[in-house]
Design a protein around this motif. Structure first.
Motif: not given
Length: 226
Positions: A32-33, A97-99, A130-131, A217-218
């Motif tokens: 959602y962020r 990319v985010f894990y 990001g993780t 996330a921010r």
């Protein structure tokens, strides 16, 4: 802005008889962020399709506004039910990319060749990576073009040994995230157990635990703006 989110496909928590998977808050809050920032999101997993969600993360004690929203969001649920196989994903076209974590990534994302190739590409271009929590396991064996660990010399956080002990999982997990990061040359940083703690070192952003999902996330969005 296109963000790739990579989740686990693994559901068996070692030989404990318990089920694991992804931890819902660690997907929902960043989702959602990113959406609120105007991002288009692609969800992928090693096997594609519906990934397992850790049953414990669905308990009342772990619900938040974001998890409740995600559970009731038909678009988000459809996206989750139809994750793309990692083998079909190319890094081109994604800005970050985010894990998310959960214990599942320890069993499949640590060594996934497609994930490691994607990370090498993102790292080469200094695109944000990001993780959060156990999602950081994806970085342990990730290397740059010179085969050096991408975490080497960087401040990194993730689920700590003391949090693992508090969760009663020390004897179940295949390895210690904290110790393996240190072996890979990371400067492991952490706050008190369960504190909201996230850090950014260059283009790499990491969060300590589920409660750090929003702040991580921010920070990733901040890295994208930079």
């Amino acid at each position: 802005m296109n963000i790739l989110m990579i989740v686990t496909s693994h559901e068996d928590f070692g030989s404990s008889g318990r089920k694991t998977g992804l931890w819902l808050e660690e997907l929902a809050a960043p989702y959602y962020r990113f959406k609120e920032a105007g991002a288009d999101i692609t969800l992928a997993s090693p096997l594609g399709g519906q990934p397992p969600v850790d049953p414990a993360s669905l308990g009342d004690d772990f619900q938040s506004d974001d998890t409740r929203r995600f559970t009731d969001d038909s678009e988000a649920q459809d996206l989750l039910a139809n994750t793309k196989p990692l083998s079909s994903i190319k890094a081109d076209g994604f800005d970050a990319v985010f894990y998310p974590g959960g214990h599942g990534p320890l069993y499949d994302l640590t060594d996934d060749v497609h994930s490691l190739a994607l990370l090498r590409s993102f790292n080469a271009d200094q695109r944000p990576i990001g993780t959060v929590c156990h999602g950081v396991t994806a970085l342990i064996k990730a290397t740059d073009a010179n085969d050096a660990p991408i975490v080497e010399g960087r401040e990194i956080t993730g689920f700590t040994d003391s949090e693992e002990a508090a969760a009663g999982a020390t004897e179940i997990v295949p390895f210690s995230v904290e110790q393996e990061l240190v072996k890979a040359g990371a400067i492991f940083k952490s706050a008190n157990d369960w504190a909201d703690y996230s850090i950014r070192d260059g283009h790499i952003v990491t969060g300590q635990n589920p409660g750090s999902s929003d702040s991580t996330a921010r920070l990733l969005l901040d890295a994208l703006k930079a």
